[in-house]
Design a protein around this motif. Structure first.
Motif, PDB file in Angstrom:
ATOM      1  N   VAL A  65      39.552  41.092  29.791  1.00 37.07           N
ATOM      2  CA  VAL A  65      39.579  42.484  30.252  1.00 37.07           C
ATOM      3  C   VAL A  65      38.271  42.905  29.919  1.00 37.07           C
ATOM      4  O   VAL A  65      37.745  42.842  28.955  1.00 37.07           O
ATOM      5  CB  VAL A  65      40.446  43.448  29.390  1.00 37.07           C
ATOM      6  CG1 VAL A  65      40.414  44.661  29.714  1.00 37.07           C
ATOM      7  CG2 VAL A  65      41.904  42.793  29.626  1.00 37.07           C
ATOM      8  N   ASP A  66      37.442  43.654  31.062  1.00 37.47           N
ATOM      9  CA  ASP A  66      36.162  44.088  30.658  1.00 37.47           C
ATOM     10  C   ASP A  66      36.133  45.525  30.357  1.00 37.47           C
ATOM     11  O   ASP A  66      36.561  46.375  31.429  1.00 37.47           O
ATOM     12  CB  ASP A  66      35.212  43.756  32.053  1.00 37.47           C
ATOM     13  CG  ASP A  66      33.976  44.267  31.872  1.00 37.47           C
ATOM     14  OD1 ASP A  66      33.480  44.845  30.807  1.00 37.47           O
ATOM     15  OD2 ASP A  66      33.071  43.945  32.956  1.00 37.47           O
ATOM     16  N   LEU A  67      35.866  46.012  29.353  1.00 41.55           N
ATOM     17  CA  LEU A  67      35.862  47.347  28.874  1.00 41.55           C
ATOM     18  C   LEU A  67      34.703  48.057  29.084  1.00 41.55           C
ATOM     19  O   LEU A  67      34.517  49.310  28.733  1.00 41.55           O
ATOM     20  CB  LEU A  67      36.498  47.446  27.386  1.00 41.55           C
ATOM     21  CG  LEU A  67      38.002  47.025  26.957  1.00 41.55           C
ATOM     22  CD1 LEU A  67      38.088  47.041  25.549  1.00 41.55           C
ATOM     23  CD2 LEU A  67      38.839  47.904  27.847  1.00 41.55           C
ATOM     24  N   GLU A  79      40.719  45.674  39.630  1.00 42.70           N
ATOM     25  CA  GLU A  79      40.306  46.808  38.861  1.00 42.70           C
ATOM     26  C   GLU A  79      41.520  47.662  38.453  1.00 42.70           C
ATOM     27  O   GLU A  79      42.586  47.698  39.489  1.00 42.70           O
ATOM     28  CB  GLU A  79      39.561  47.744  39.835  1.00 42.70           C
ATOM     29  CG  GLU A  79      38.250  47.198  40.020  1.00 42.70           C
ATOM     30  CD  GLU A  79      37.207  48.518  40.937  1.00 42.70           C
ATOM     31  OE1 GLU A  79      37.965  48.929  41.738  1.00 42.70           O
ATOM     32  OE2 GLU A  79      36.201  48.511  40.683  1.00 42.70           O
ATOM     33  N   ALA A 106      43.669  46.847  26.241  1.00 46.14           N
ATOM     34  CA  ALA A 106      43.274  45.483  26.834  1.00 46.14           C
ATOM     35  C   ALA A 106      44.128  44.405  25.995  1.00 46.14           C
ATOM     36  O   ALA A 106      44.849  43.509  26.631  1.00 46.14           O
ATOM     37  CB  ALA A 106      41.965  45.223  26.460  1.00 46.14           C
ATOM     38  N   HIS A 135      34.119  51.100  34.245  1.00 48.19           N
ATOM     39  CA  HIS A 135      35.411  51.891  34.563  1.00 48.19           C
ATOM     40  C   HIS A 135      35.620  52.108  35.948  1.00 48.19           C
ATOM     41  O   HIS A 135      34.416  52.515  36.710  1.00 48.19           O
ATOM     42  CB  HIS A 135      35.101  53.317  34.016  1.00 48.19           C
ATOM     43  CG  HIS A 135      36.557  54.148  34.055  1.00 48.19           C
ATOM     44  ND1 HIS A 135      37.062  54.330  34.917  1.00 48.19           N
ATOM     45  CD2 HIS A 135      37.099  54.494  32.654  1.00 48.19           C
ATOM     46  CE1 HIS A 135      38.395  54.831  34.440  1.00 48.19           C
ATOM     47  NE2 HIS A 135      38.221  54.997  33.247  1.00 48.19           N
ATOM     48  N   ARG A 175      38.401  49.668  34.680  1.00 47.16           N
ATOM     49  CA  ARG A 175      38.651  48.483  33.787  1.00 47.16           C
ATOM     50  C   ARG A 175      38.756  47.333  34.765  1.00 47.16           C
ATOM     51  O   ARG A 175      39.401  47.406  35.734  1.00 47.16           O
ATOM     52  CB  ARG A 175      39.363  48.450  32.780  1.00 47.16           C
ATOM     53  CG  ARG A 175      39.340  49.573  31.682  1.00 47.16           C
ATOM     54  CD  ARG A 175      37.964  49.621  31.042  1.00 47.16           C
ATOM     55  NE  ARG A 175      38.261  50.872  30.071  1.00 47.16           N
ATOM     56  CZ  ARG A 175      37.106  51.502  29.454  1.00 47.16           C
ATOM     57  NH1 ARG A 175      36.069  50.899  29.793  1.00 47.16           N
ATOM     58  NH2 ARG A 175      37.584  52.371  28.825  1.00 47.16           N
ATOM     59  N   LYS A 176      38.329  46.290  34.323  1.00 48.80           N
ATOM     60  CA  LYS A 176      38.454  45.178  35.376  1.00 48.80           C
ATOM     61  C   LYS A 176      39.183  43.839  34.440  1.00 48.80           C
ATOM     62  O   LYS A 176      39.001  43.726  33.382  1.00 48.80           O
ATOM     63  CB  LYS A 176      37.131  44.372  35.958  1.00 48.80           C
ATOM     64  CG  LYS A 176      36.576  45.235  36.863  1.00 48.80           C
ATOM     65  CD  LYS A 176      35.322  45.137  37.560  1.00 48.80           C
ATOM     66  CE  LYS A 176      34.808  46.005  38.478  1.00 48.80           C
ATOM     67  NZ  LYS A 176      33.694  45.492  39.394  1.00 48.80           N
TER      68      LYS A 176
END
Length: 96
Positions: A32-34, A6, A16, A37, A39-40
């Motif tokens: 990148v996971d948008l 995270e 990202a 929250h 973000r990962k």
């Protein structure tokens, strides 16, 4: 091994893009996971690379959420991350 972390201060696709560009040289494919929250980010990393990753993310203005040495709290945003965000958006817009 593939690990997910995270990360703070990733506000948009521009951020990202900045992260992906900065990290893929050392870690290969970075996702990148948008949609979540905080973000990962997911990347291939081994234990010996973790400290270098923390340092690099702090230097970019995107510290790990779990990194107590970052000097940032979850809700804060650094000026550096806003600059990275703007640069990332420009790079995406111009395809550079």
């Amino acid at each position: 091994m593939t690990k997910t972390y995270e990360v703070n201060n990733v506000k948009c696709g521009g951020c990202a893009n900045t992260l992906i560009t900065a990290l893929e040289k050392d870690y290969g494919k970075v996702e990148v996971d948008l949609d979540v929250h905080p973000r990962k980010i997911t990347l291939d990393i081994n234990e010996s690379q973790e400290e270098a990753l923390k340092v690099k993310l702090r230097g970019l203005g995107y510290p790990l959420v779990t990194d107590e040495l970052s000097g940032f709290e979850k809700a804060t945003t650094s000026a550096k991350s806003f600059v990275s965000c703007a640069v990332g958006k420009f790079n995406v817009a111009t395809n550079k």
